[in-house]
Enzyme design. Structure first.
Site, short mmCIF file in Angstrom:
data_model
loop_
_atom_site.label_atom_id
_atom_site.label_comp_id
_atom_site.label_asym_id
_atom_site.label_seq_id
_atom_site.Cartn_x
_atom_site.Cartn_y
_atom_site.Cartn_z
N HIS A 117 -51.00 44.92 -60.64
CA HIS A 117 -49.86 44.24 -60.24
C HIS A 117 -49.54 44.25 -58.68
O HIS A 117 -48.37 43.98 -58.11
CB HIS A 117 -48.36 44.88 -60.72
N CYS A 152 -45.18 32.35 -38.13
CA CYS A 152 -44.64 30.85 -38.49
C CYS A 152 -43.29 30.60 -38.20
O CYS A 152 -42.63 29.58 -38.17
CB CYS A 152 -45.26 30.12 -39.63
N ALA A 217 -44.77 61.06 -70.87
CA ALA A 217 -43.77 61.78 -71.46
C ALA A 217 -42.86 61.61 -72.55
O ALA A 217 -42.35 62.42 -73.10
CB ALA A 217 -42.61 61.56 -70.22
P1 NAD Z 1 -42.69 52.04 -67.16
O1 NAD Z 1 -41.77 52.25 -65.99
O2 NAD Z 1 -42.28 50.97 -68.04
O3 NAD Z 1 -42.87 53.32 -68.17
C1 NAD Z 1 -43.13 54.45 -67.42
C2 NAD Z 1 -43.61 55.65 -68.52
O4 NAD Z 1 -43.96 56.84 -67.81
C3 NAD Z 1 -42.32 55.84 -69.52
O5 NAD Z 1 -42.97 55.77 -70.92
C4 NAD Z 1 -42.00 57.36 -69.27
O6 NAD Z 1 -41.82 58.05 -70.54
C5 NAD Z 1 -43.21 58.02 -68.59
N1 NAD Z 1 -43.10 58.97 -67.72
C6 NAD Z 1 -42.19 59.14 -66.88
N2 NAD Z 1 -42.40 60.19 -66.12
C7 NAD Z 1 -43.48 60.84 -66.56
C8 NAD Z 1 -44.51 61.83 -66.03
N3 NAD Z 1 -44.07 62.77 -65.31
N4 NAD Z 1 -45.61 61.92 -66.77
C9 NAD Z 1 -45.95 61.19 -67.62
N5 NAD Z 1 -45.32 59.89 -68.00
C10 NAD Z 1 -43.99 60.05 -67.64
O7 NAD Z 1 -43.91 51.70 -66.32
P2 NAD Z 1 -45.04 50.98 -66.64
O8 NAD Z 1 -45.40 50.80 -68.25
O9 NAD Z 1 -46.11 51.22 -65.70
O10 NAD Z 1 -44.47 49.60 -66.18
C11 NAD Z 1 -43.60 48.92 -65.36
C12 NAD Z 1 -43.97 48.30 -64.19
O11 NAD Z 1 -43.25 48.35 -63.06
C13 NAD Z 1 -45.53 48.37 -63.76
O12 NAD Z 1 -46.11 47.34 -64.01
C14 NAD Z 1 -45.24 48.32 -62.18
O13 NAD Z 1 -45.90 47.18 -61.64
C15 NAD Z 1 -44.00 48.49 -61.82
N6 NAD Z 1 -43.45 49.98 -61.21
C16 NAD Z 1 -44.31 50.46 -60.22
C17 NAD Z 1 -44.03 51.69 -59.81
C18 NAD Z 1 -44.79 52.39 -58.70
O14 NAD Z 1 -45.78 51.75 -58.13
N7 NAD Z 1 -44.96 53.62 -58.63
C19 NAD Z 1 -42.95 52.28 -60.25
C20 NAD Z 1 -41.92 51.59 -61.09
C21 NAD Z 1 -42.55 50.20 -61.72
ZN ZN Z 2 -45.80 32.71 -41.77
#
Ligand code: NAD
Ligand code: ZN
Length: 247
Positions: A117, A152, A217
């Protein structure tokens, strides 16, 4: 006895691949999108994170992004990121495929990181294509909202992350699916596994014969296909797995 079992599976891995989501960075203080305390309980994702709404109202996008950027730029890798870097260093996984944009896998020492992403560490001009570090843009958000291109001179800047309605980076997607097709173990960490095509990666690996471990989690729709499911915090579970795996 699920942690020893996961370690046993990884110990025999030659082409292991980790797939990580926002959960792996939760213990670094970066809120997830879904799940308890998730950002989407506060915001409507389509309103804040789609390319159409960004283009229509970059100011509103940047208001949310400014706060998230402040948190993400200050965040440090946690023990879960470090454990994944260790698993790569000892050859039990060959790469980390991540949905995250925070750069914490690279910070913790993971060498081969595939960002599905994009990266929140950079910002691009939608007109001239110039790339700037996010940290530099972040520093001037107090005086310039939304931030504009210094090169730009007018066009609005956008973080190099994939928004809803945007294509995913083709090279990263291709590399991730190649890794999945040749994986013997797929370790899924901190992903709700509801965002496609990222969630398709474990399916491809399973079809190719990989054994699956899920550390999350909360339950995921893929738990039923995993050989080991651990419902826990990745910052606590992964170091235990890594310790037993490298022994
Ligand atoms: P999500 O937010 O949909 O899901 C996160 C999952 O992690 C949940 O199922 C939750 O239960 C679990 N979780 C929470 N805390 C945890 C822990 N300490 N240990 C293990 N599991 C834990 O995330 P996703 O499926 O990655 O999709 C959301 C999209 O949002 C991603 O594609 C990403 O691009 C973006 N995003 C990125 C970030 C980042 O860069 N840190 C943060 C938020 C969202
Ligand atoms: Zn520019």
């Amino acid at each position: 006895m699920t942690v020893p079992r996961a370690a046993e599976i990884l110990s025999s891995a030659k082409r292991g691949v980790a797939l990580t989501g926002a959960g792996v960075s939760a213990e670094s203080g970066i809120p997830t999108f879904r799940g308890e305390g998730g950002l989407w309980t506060q915001y409507d994702p389509v309103k804040v994170a789609s390319i159409d709404s960004f283009l229509a109202d970059p100011q509103s996008y940047w208001q949310v992004s400014r706060e998230r950027g402040r948190v993400a730029l200050a965040a440090r890798p946690n023990a879960g990121h470090v454990a994944l870097a260790e698993l790569e260093a000892v050859g039990r996984i060959v790469a980390v495929v991540t949905q995250n944009t925070d750069g914490l896998h690279q910070d913790s020492g993971s060498k081969r990181v595939i960002e599905l992403h994009g990266s929140g560490r950079k910002v691009e001009c939608l007109d001239c294509g110039r790339i700037e570090p996010r940290s530099e843009v972040q520093a001037r958000l107090d005086v310039e909202m939304p931030p504009r291109c210094p090169n730009c001179g007018g066009s609005v800047l956008k973080p190099t992350v994939v928004l809803f309605g945007e294509p995913m980076p083709a090279a990263a997607v291709q590399e991730a699916f190649e890794l999945a097709r040749s994986a013997d173990v797929i370790l899924v960490v901190g992903s709700s596994l509801v965002v496609y095509p990222a969630a398709e990666i474990p399916l491809v690996a399973l079809r190719a014969g990989a054994r699956m471990i899920v550390v999350n989690a909360e339950p995921t729709p893929f738990d039923r296909w995993a050989e080991v499911v651990i419902h826990g915090r990745s910052g606590e579970v992964l170091p235990e797995i890594a310790r037993l795996t490298s022994e």
